[in-house]
Scaffold this active site. Structure first.
Site, PDB file in Angstrom:
ATOM      1  N   CYS A  22       0.866  -1.175   0.000  1.00 48.98           N
ATOM      2  CA  CYS A  22       0.000   0.000   0.000  1.00 48.98           C
ATOM      3  C   CYS A  22       0.901   1.224   0.000  1.00 48.98           C
ATOM      4  O   CYS A  22       2.014   1.165  -0.525  1.00 48.98           O
ATOM      5  CB  CYS A  22      -0.948  -0.022   1.198  1.00 48.98           C
ATOM      6  SG  CYS A  22      -0.115  -0.090   2.791  1.00 48.98           S
ATOM      7  N   HIS A  52      19.584 -26.034  19.717  1.00 46.61           N
ATOM      8  CA  HIS A  52      19.653 -26.827  18.482  1.00 46.61           C
ATOM      9  C   HIS A  52      20.123 -28.228  18.839  1.00 46.61           C
ATOM     10  O   HIS A  52      21.294 -28.445  19.165  1.00 46.61           O
ATOM     11  CB  HIS A  52      20.621 -26.172  17.495  1.00 46.61           C
ATOM     12  CG  HIS A  52      20.498 -26.688  16.091  1.00 46.61           C
ATOM     13  ND1 HIS A  52      20.957 -27.928  15.715  1.00 46.61           N
ATOM     14  CD2 HIS A  52      19.947 -26.138  14.979  1.00 46.61           C
ATOM     15  CE1 HIS A  52      20.718 -28.116  14.421  1.00 46.61           C
ATOM     16  NE2 HIS A  52      20.103 -27.039  13.957  1.00 46.61           N
TER      17      HIS A  52
END
Length: 616
Positions: free
Chosen positions: A26, A538
């Site tokens: 926009c 991890h």
């Protein structure tokens, strides 16, 4: 600012092109519709040079850029295939609420039209001003040519909407435009004007005016997307290119004139009647509500729902009473930014607030909202109050608009007619009141982060230093991060921390806070503590290759967790048998926000035992 690099970084941080269903823009924002909303790294995006803020609302992930958003959008398209039409109707979109899906559809259809909508609307307003002041007469050639330039877009609006709607609904754009053209075809329009009665295969056709309308063509193109898909499956590809367009036109034009057009027109009339009834109950109170809430609607993307309503008003009544009610809300944000400029001492913030005020006066409020007012809080509240009062004034005088246009100091001609001076008064009252309220209410000036850090590091007041403790998420052997056989972790490129070689297949939360990220493969988890510490765990090296095999998450993204809560289980023996290095890094990904991250763990650790100290 390197626009190519910024576009690339934004794409990477939203999860890559493969995570983007489609993207539009926009006046100031990139609006991403994503496949997985857990993938974007919001904080990383907000820190990019050239990004003002990130907003998640209305079913879209919105990156607020500012005035040069169209350039960044072009770079995004240049670097991807997102500009090409894709058929993703089969993808699961069920996680979005009905409201979010509606807002997403409306914004993607109307966003590409905002520029020409604003230009044509302002030209129409200027022509009204010229005829009112006697500079032009309505029968002059100059006026008629310029009026055609301004009104042509609105008259043939169904054709433009057909184009953008077809892209959104994955229909053939040119077929869609052909259907819309039939609705405003001169002979069809002439039959309506002459009061003729016609039928199609013996079925009576209810002729209606489709020029400038919105809902009938949207219903038609939505139906076309399914008709076209059905026909493509029905015919072999050797004849598909001829028969699908032929039968689509033969089916959809009559269907629209017989059913969808009248239904859409009835819906339009009903919506207009409800809006009119609400407005007539109390124009002043309606103005207060819309003026006070409009910028909140913008923040959540809900303002898109007003656009078809306002266009519908213009189509049925020739004027719209809704637009003038939120014009004061727009300029109030500019006024608040000016109030900040007048009061704040920080030189950098002075420059930002003055620039935001200027762009706000011209109708672009995102720099003022996200760059100044929301950060300081009270100026934003002052703007909401001022916008409500200005909207109430515009409503009291029953101001209305000739067309849609941005609300700025340049677009006053759009409001010429009944209530014009009421709109002007409401506009300037909102601006001035917002400046005054911001100055009186005041705000807490932000301190420069570098100064804070320097004061702490100097040791002049050691009592100000504070620490947070990160607990062990695993039972096992503690090792230095530099010993991990993965450069991304061992180099501390992702942040400081340590690693653990697990001795049992259970992963626990090292902090109290929120599980912000849980990879679908179950091998990695991101958490944010209640104090803002961001932790990445991890499980093993290169375990992503297993695609989730041997990993069993027990907590989902977005859930609140306490320190010691079980996050996941994993088959440690099976992972070792397959030869995976199970060294598990525990990383503080926002290390730069703290003075230091210190490893305090002994050689052997158990769950909930302290392993890292965060020095603030």
């Amino acid at each position: 600012m390197d626009q190519k690099k910024l576009a690339q970084n934004i794409l990477n941080e939203v999860g890559g092109e493969e995570n983007v269903r489609h993207v539009i823009h926009c006046a100031t924002r990139l609006r991403f519709t994503l496949k997985d909303y857990s993938k974007p790294n919001r904080k990383e995006i907000e820190q990019l040079d050239g990004v003002l803020s990130v907003v998640e609302s209305g079913g879209t992930f919105q990156v607020v850029i500012g005035n040069n958003v169209s350039d960044i959008y072009k770079e995004v398209l240049n670097q991807t295939s997102l500009g090409e039409q894709k058929d993703d109707n089969g993808e699961d979109n069920s996680e979005q609420s009905l409201l979010n899906r509606f807002i997403d559809v409306i914004s993607s259809i109307f966003s590409p039209l905002l520029g020409v909508l604003a230009g044509a609307g302002l030209l129409k307003g200027l022509l009204a001003l010229f005829t009112t002041t006697g500079l032009l007469t309505t029968d002059s050639g100059t006026y008629r040519i310029l009026f055609a330039a301004s009104d042509g877009f609105f008259y043939f609006l169904p054709i433009f909407l057909a184009l953008t709607a077809a892209k959104r609904f994955n229909a053939n754009q040119f077929l869609a435009m052909a259907i819309a053209s039939a609705l405003v075809y001169p002979d069809i329009t002439a039959m309506l004007d002459n009061g003729e009665s016609i039928s199609f295969l013996g079925l009576p056709v209810i002729l209606m005016k489709y020029a400038t309308t919105v809902i009938p063509i949207l219903l038609s193109i939505f139906a076309l997307s399914y008709v076209e898909k059905f026909l493509k499956k029905l015919f072999h590809e050797s004849i598909r290119g001829l028969l699908v367009p032929l039968l689509s036109l033969v089916i959809m034009v009559p269907l629209t004139l017989l059913v969808l057009g009248p239904v859409g027109t009835s819906v339009s009339t009903g919506i207009a009647a409800v809006v009119s009834w609400t407005y007539e109950l109390s124009p002043t109170m309606t103005g207060v509500l819309i003026g006070g809430s409009f910028q909140l609607l913008v923040m959540f993307g809900l303002h898109w729902g007003l656009i078809p309503v306002m266009l519908n008003n213009l189509s049925l009544y020739g004027r719209d009473p809704i637009g003038p009610l939120y014009g004061p809300a727009v300029v109030a944000q500019a006024g608040a930014a000016l109030g900040v400029f007048l009061k704040i001492k920080d030189k950098k913030m002075k420059g930002i607030s003055l620039s935001a005020c200027i762009t706000g006066l011209f109708g672009i409020t995102e720099p003022a909202i996200y760059g100044v007012n929301l950060k300081l809080k009270k100026p934003f509240i002052a703007a909401l109050i001022s916008g409500a009062i200005g909207g109430g004034i515009a409503g009291y005088f029953q101001a209305s608009a000739l067309t849609l246009a941005p609300k700025s100091i340049l677009t006053f001609p759009v409001f010429i007619g009944p209530g014009f001076w009421g709109y002007v008064v409401g506009f300037f009252v909102a601006f001035i009141l917002s400046v005054v309220l911001t100055y009186i209410l005041g705000f807490e000036e932000p301190s420069a982060p570098s100064e804070k850090k320097q004061d702490k590091q100097s040791g002049s007041d050691k009592s100000q230093l504070s620490e947070d403790i990160i607990a062990s998420p695993l039972k096992g052997k503690a090792i230095k991060l530099s010993e991990v056989k993965d450069d991304a972790f061992s180099s501390e490129a992702m942040g400081k921390g340590m690693a653990i070689i697990p001795e049992e297949g259970k992963l626990y939360s090292p902090v109290e806070g929120e599980l912000t990220m849980a990879f679908p493969t179950g091998h990695a988890y991101g958490l944010t503590s209640n104090t803002g510490i961001e932790v990445l765990i991890h499980l093993g090296i290169d375990t992503v290759q297993l695609q989730g095999e041997h990993f069993n998450p027990v907590v989902k993204s977005g859930e609140k967790v306490k320190q010691g809560d079980l996050l996941a289980t994993f088959d440690l023996n099976a992972l070792k048998e397959k030869g995976f290095d199970m060294s598990t890094p525990v990383i503080i990904t926002n290390t730069s926000s703290y003075l230091d991250v210190i490893k305090v763990a002994e050689e052997q650790v158990d769950k909930n035992q302290s392993i890292l100290t965060i020095v603030k």
